[in-house]
Write a protein that holds these residues in place. Sequence first.
Motif: not given
Length: 72
Positions: A6, A10, A26-27, A29, A58, A61-62, A65
């Motif tokens: 990650k 990033d 993220n997906y 995780c 996660f 967060n995904g 983003s």
Amino acid sequence: MIYTLKDAADGDLLSLSSATTFIQLNYLCALVLGIVGIVGGGVMSPLGGANVAFAAFFAVNGLSSYFKLSIL
């Protein structure tokens, strides 16, 4: 290992499109932690609940983003 991937995604250090790689990680995780939390200990156990909470983090967060990327 997940943190390293990650962080590399990033920091634009991967050869693929870094934004989509970060979102996909993220997906991934979220999926793995969600399955481990539900199957491994159940949502009501402390460890299972923590895994599901991290999975939700996660996933959010995904999604955030993804929406930032689609707006740009």
